[in-house]
Design a protein around this motif. Structure first.
Motif, short mmCIF file in Angstrom:
data_model
loop_
_atom_site.label_atom_id
_atom_site.label_comp_id
_atom_site.label_asym_id
_atom_site.label_seq_id
_atom_site.Cartn_x
_atom_site.Cartn_y
_atom_site.Cartn_z
N LEU A 179 10.76 -14.38 -43.33
CA LEU A 179 11.12 -15.14 -42.52
C LEU A 179 11.48 -14.67 -40.99
CD1 LEU A 179 12.26 -18.15 -41.24
CD2 LEU A 179 14.53 -17.38 -42.20
N PHE A 180 11.07 -14.98 -39.75
CA PHE A 180 11.23 -14.39 -38.56
C PHE A 180 11.78 -15.63 -37.56
CE2 PHE A 180 8.07 -11.48 -40.40
CZ PHE A 180 8.24 -10.34 -39.69
N TYR A 181 12.30 -14.97 -36.63
CA TYR A 181 12.61 -15.91 -35.65
C TYR A 181 12.08 -15.48 -34.32
CZ TYR A 181 17.05 -17.29 -38.24
OH TYR A 181 17.95 -17.90 -38.82
N ALA A 182 11.71 -16.61 -33.96
CA ALA A 182 10.78 -16.33 -32.40
C ALA A 182 11.69 -16.91 -31.26
CB ALA A 182 9.39 -16.98 -32.38
N PHE A 183 12.22 -15.81 -30.62
CA PHE A 183 13.43 -16.42 -29.35
C PHE A 183 12.44 -16.18 -28.22
CE2 PHE A 183 16.17 -14.59 -32.62
CZ PHE A 183 17.12 -15.72 -32.63
N GLN A 189 11.13 -19.55 -37.45
CA GLN A 189 12.16 -20.38 -36.67
C GLN A 189 12.09 -20.18 -35.32
OE1 GLN A 189 16.95 -21.71 -36.82
NE2 GLN A 189 15.62 -22.19 -38.93
N VAL A 190 11.67 -21.17 -34.56
CA VAL A 190 11.68 -20.93 -33.16
C VAL A 190 12.93 -21.42 -32.32
CG1 VAL A 190 10.33 -21.09 -31.06
CG2 VAL A 190 9.04 -21.37 -33.33
N LEU A 194 10.21 -11.35 -31.48
CA LEU A 194 9.92 -11.90 -32.87
C LEU A 194 10.84 -10.82 -33.74
CD1 LEU A 194 6.41 -12.16 -31.79
CD2 LEU A 194 7.49 -13.71 -33.37
N VAL A 195 12.02 -11.19 -34.15
CA VAL A 195 13.14 -10.73 -34.84
C VAL A 195 12.88 -11.20 -36.62
CG1 VAL A 195 15.30 -10.03 -34.80
CG2 VAL A 195 14.06 -10.85 -32.68
N CYS A 248 12.90 -23.46 -41.04
CA CYS A 248 11.56 -23.12 -40.64
C CYS A 248 11.01 -24.20 -39.77
CB CYS A 248 10.65 -23.13 -41.93
SG CYS A 248 8.97 -22.68 -41.75
N ASP A 249 10.22 -23.75 -38.53
CA ASP A 249 9.68 -24.46 -37.71
C ASP A 249 8.12 -24.38 -38.16
OD1 ASP A 249 11.86 -25.48 -36.57
OD2 ASP A 249 12.07 -23.66 -35.28
N ILE A 250 7.70 -23.23 -38.26
CA ILE A 250 6.00 -23.08 -38.67
C ILE A 250 6.04 -22.32 -39.70
CG2 ILE A 250 4.08 -21.75 -37.45
CD1 ILE A 250 5.77 -22.10 -34.65
N VAL A 251 5.14 -22.62 -40.50
CA VAL A 251 4.51 -21.90 -41.76
C VAL A 251 3.26 -21.28 -41.48
CG1 VAL A 251 5.70 -23.47 -43.52
CG2 VAL A 251 3.35 -23.77 -42.66
N VAL A 252 3.27 -19.91 -41.95
CA VAL A 252 2.06 -19.23 -41.69
C VAL A 252 1.46 -18.24 -42.87
CG1 VAL A 252 1.58 -17.13 -40.08
CG2 VAL A 252 3.40 -18.37 -39.49
#
Length: 169
Positions: free
Chosen positions: A80-84, A53-54, A99-100, A37-41
């Motif tokens: 949990l999402f990935y931001a590509f 996770q970016v 956003l996947v 995880c890079d960012i918590v929301v």
């Protein structure tokens, strides 16, 4: 001197965080060392939580994809999402973000890697398994992976609303 990839990754994380904050979510960088995880929301009352996770890239290389690893085939969580993120070729190109959900990423990586392993190499040889993976916007360019050809990622493009819904549902 800081490595260019480190600075690019930080730029990507801050871009994604900015987009989340603009949409009224509380977003913060995860502590250094958090593995997935890079960012918590969360929402404004801290009732719901999700993670991002970016993965950031510039428009370099031929496949247009992002570096991943074998571990990403098994990381599945409903929040949990990935931001590509693709920053393009130059500083004037607008960023593009997909956003996947993590389940889609894990399934895509697993299936595409299995297809790659089962196909012969350039000289007809068997391929050797590695921990390296690529998350691609068009798997047709690299072989016989069905279902994720050109345009398959478009339904996730700029889908900030899906992340907002998860963080506030």
């Amino acid at each position: 001197m800081v490595a260019a990839s480190t600075v690019l990754g930080a730029a990507g994380e801050h871009y994604v965080m900015c987009q989340l904050l603009r949409r009224g979510l509380i977003a913060a960088l995860a502590p250094v060392g958090v593995p997935n995880c890079d960012i918590v929301v969360t929402d404004d009352i801290g009732d719901r939580l999700c993670a991002v996770q970016v993965k950031t890239r510039l428009d370099k290389g031929s496949d247009g994809g992002w570096h991943m690893s074998k571990k990403h085939e098994t990381i599945i969580a409903p929040r949990l999402f990935y931001a590509f993120l693709d920053f393009g070729k130059s500083l004037i190109d607008p960023p593009m973000c997909f956003l996947v959900p993590s389940a889609v990423v894990a399934d895509t990586l697993k299936r595409s890697h299995a297809a790659w392993l089962s196909s012969p190499g350039k000289k007809g040889q068997d391929r050797k398994d590695t921990d390296f993976r690529r998350f691609l916007p068009d798997y047709d360019k690299v072989g016989t992976f069905v279902g994720c050809g050109a345009g398959w990622l478009e339904k996730y493009r700029e889908r900030w609303d899906s992340l907002v819904q998860t963080a506030t549902a």
